[in-house]
Design an enzyme around this catalytic site. Structure first.
Site, short mmCIF file in Angstrom:
data_model
loop_
_atom_site.label_atom_id
_atom_site.label_comp_id
_atom_site.label_asym_id
_atom_site.label_seq_id
_atom_site.Cartn_x
_atom_site.Cartn_y
_atom_site.Cartn_z
N ASP A 1 0.62 -1.72 -0.18
CA ASP A 1 0.24 -0.65 -0.26
C ASP A 1 1.03 1.03 0.18
O ASP A 1 1.53 1.51 0.00
CB ASP A 1 -0.75 -0.14 0.79
CG ASP A 1 -2.25 1.46 0.94
OD1 ASP A 1 -2.63 1.45 0.21
OD2 ASP A 1 -1.97 1.73 2.56
N SER A 2 0.28 2.27 -0.44
CA SER A 2 0.80 3.32 0.12
C SER A 2 1.63 4.21 1.38
O SER A 2 2.06 4.19 1.21
CB SER A 2 0.17 5.17 -0.93
OG SER A 2 -0.90 5.30 0.10
N TYR B 1 -1.01 8.08 -2.77
CA TYR B 1 -1.05 8.36 -4.38
C TYR B 1 -2.17 8.63 -5.06
O TYR B 1 -2.13 8.87 -5.90
CB TYR B 1 -1.31 6.54 -4.31
CG TYR B 1 0.62 5.73 -4.37
CD1 TYR B 1 1.32 6.44 -3.60
CD2 TYR B 1 0.20 4.46 -4.76
CE1 TYR B 1 2.47 5.63 -3.76
CE2 TYR B 1 1.58 3.97 -4.71
CZ TYR B 1 2.60 3.92 -4.05
OH TYR B 1 3.28 3.25 -4.07
N GLY B 2 -3.00 8.82 -4.33
CA GLY B 2 -4.66 9.46 -4.58
C GLY B 2 -4.62 10.32 -5.56
O GLY B 2 -5.12 10.42 -6.46
N CYS C 1 -4.55 -1.93 -2.29
CA CYS C 1 -5.10 0.02 -2.40
C CYS C 1 -5.54 -0.10 -2.93
O CYS C 1 -5.13 -0.82 -4.25
CB CYS C 1 -3.15 0.38 -2.32
SG CYS C 1 -3.01 2.39 -3.26
N THR D 1 -6.25 2.85 -4.89
CA THR D 1 -5.42 3.24 -5.80
C THR D 1 -4.72 1.95 -7.52
O THR D 1 -4.60 2.41 -8.14
CB THR D 1 -5.11 4.65 -5.37
OG1 THR D 1 -5.77 4.74 -4.65
CG2 THR D 1 -3.93 5.75 -6.39
N CYS E 1 -11.41 2.58 -0.02
CA CYS E 1 -9.77 3.42 0.12
C CYS E 1 -9.61 2.52 1.33
O CYS E 1 -9.97 2.67 2.62
CB CYS E 1 -9.47 5.42 0.17
SG CYS E 1 -7.99 4.99 1.11
N THR E 2 -8.19 1.53 1.36
CA THR E 2 -7.91 0.81 2.69
C THR E 2 -7.77 2.14 3.85
O THR E 2 -8.22 1.36 4.98
CB THR E 2 -6.64 -0.08 2.58
OG1 THR E 2 -5.72 1.00 2.04
CG2 THR E 2 -7.21 -1.04 0.51
#
Ligand code: DGL
Length: 283
Positions: free
Chosen positions: A7-8, A39-40, A70, A72, A206-207
């Site tokens: 994930d980011s 990242y979004g 993630c 995104t 969105c996690t």
């Protein structure tokens, strides 16, 4: 061998949590790209390149399967990496490697249909639809992945996405409850205004948002069902591993948490969600 979770930032911990519960003996390596989070609001090209770098890092770490925890990255980069970069990379490494996302199992849970159900004819639409709200990042909303894929499969679900441009960053920064509550309430109100009423069901797409799921539950009408992306994903990954024995998840229950950002303890929101302090090592 191990399962990589990417994930980011800290949001993917919500998926990791469900994966560990479902596959307790598997070895996991979690990678948070906190040097580049969020990242979004990034360009598609950026998201593809950063996601590729994260997957490469996890494969180098001995993972055979990487779960993009993630939305995104899954919405913007997954198909592209699976179709372009991964086949060549896998060939060079000469071992089974794959990348899976979290959107397919979430859509399966939302529609009650297997992904392979994708119809060849347009589905017949009905007048009374079930309105599904998706709270997500601007990049996920712009991809329209939930709208397109659910619309293809189902005639009685209308999807409305609400982009929440600052929420992942606020969660990553460990913002206070009142600030987060105000942001969540504003997004629920904005989505409800666009629909004309609150959604019948919702997905925290969105996690990161799963970490503050209680605030979404409080802002939505009492009892609004939330489709639980982490559980849907964990179930899908367990099934996938059962069908694809070439991806060895390991068996010693190893847990490694890495970050491209600053190593150390994660914020209080994460600790509250996780139930104990969470510390990341430098990747
Ligand atoms: N947690 C991620 C998602 O599910 C990314 C959030 C972000 O980096 O903007 O979309």
């Amino acid at each position: 061998m191990a399962i990589g979770v990417f994930d980011s930032g800290v949001g993917g911990l919500s998926v990791h949590h469900a994966l560990v519960r479902r596959l307790p003996t598997a070895d996991f390596v979690y990678l948070a790209d906190q040097a580049h989070t969020p990242y979004g609001g990034r360009s598609g090209e950026d998201i593809v390149n950063l996601t590729q770098a994260g997957c490469e890092r996890l494969f180098d770490q001995g993972c055979s399967l990487v779960v993009l925890a993630c939305n995104t990255a899954a919405a913007v980069a997954l198909r592209r990496l699976q179709q372009t970069w991964l086949p060549t990379y896998r060939g060079a490494k000469a071992r089974p490697l794959n990348i899976l996302g979290i959107i397919v199992p979430t859509i399966e849970a939302a529609t009650g249909l297997p992904w392979t159900h994708e119809p060849t004819q347009p589905v017949e639409k009905v007048e009374h639809v079930d309105v599904l709200g998706i709270f997500c990042t601007p990049a996920t909303a712009a991809s329209r992945v939930y709208e397109i894929e659910i619309d293809k499969r189902s005639g009685d679900v209308a999807v409305f996405s609400e982009a929440c441009p600052t929420l992942a960053r606020q969660i990553e920064a460990g913002a206070g409850e009142e600030e987060l509550r105000a942001a969540v309430e504003a997004h629920v109100a904005s989505l409800s205004r666009r629909i004309g009423r609150p959604p019948d069901r919702a997905i925290l797409g969105c996690t990161h948002y799963e970490i503050i799921a209680a605030l979404f539950r409080a802002a939505l009408p009492v009892g609004t069902p939330l489709i639980h992306q982490p559980d849907a994903t964990a179930e899908a990954i367990a099934l996938y591993l059962r069908r694809h024995a070439q991806y060895d998840p390991g068996s010693s229950g190893g847990r490694l948490f890495l970050t491209t950002g600053a190593a150390g303890l994660q914020n209080g929101l994460v600790e509250q969600f996780w139930g104990s302090p969470v510390s990341f090592d430098a990747a």
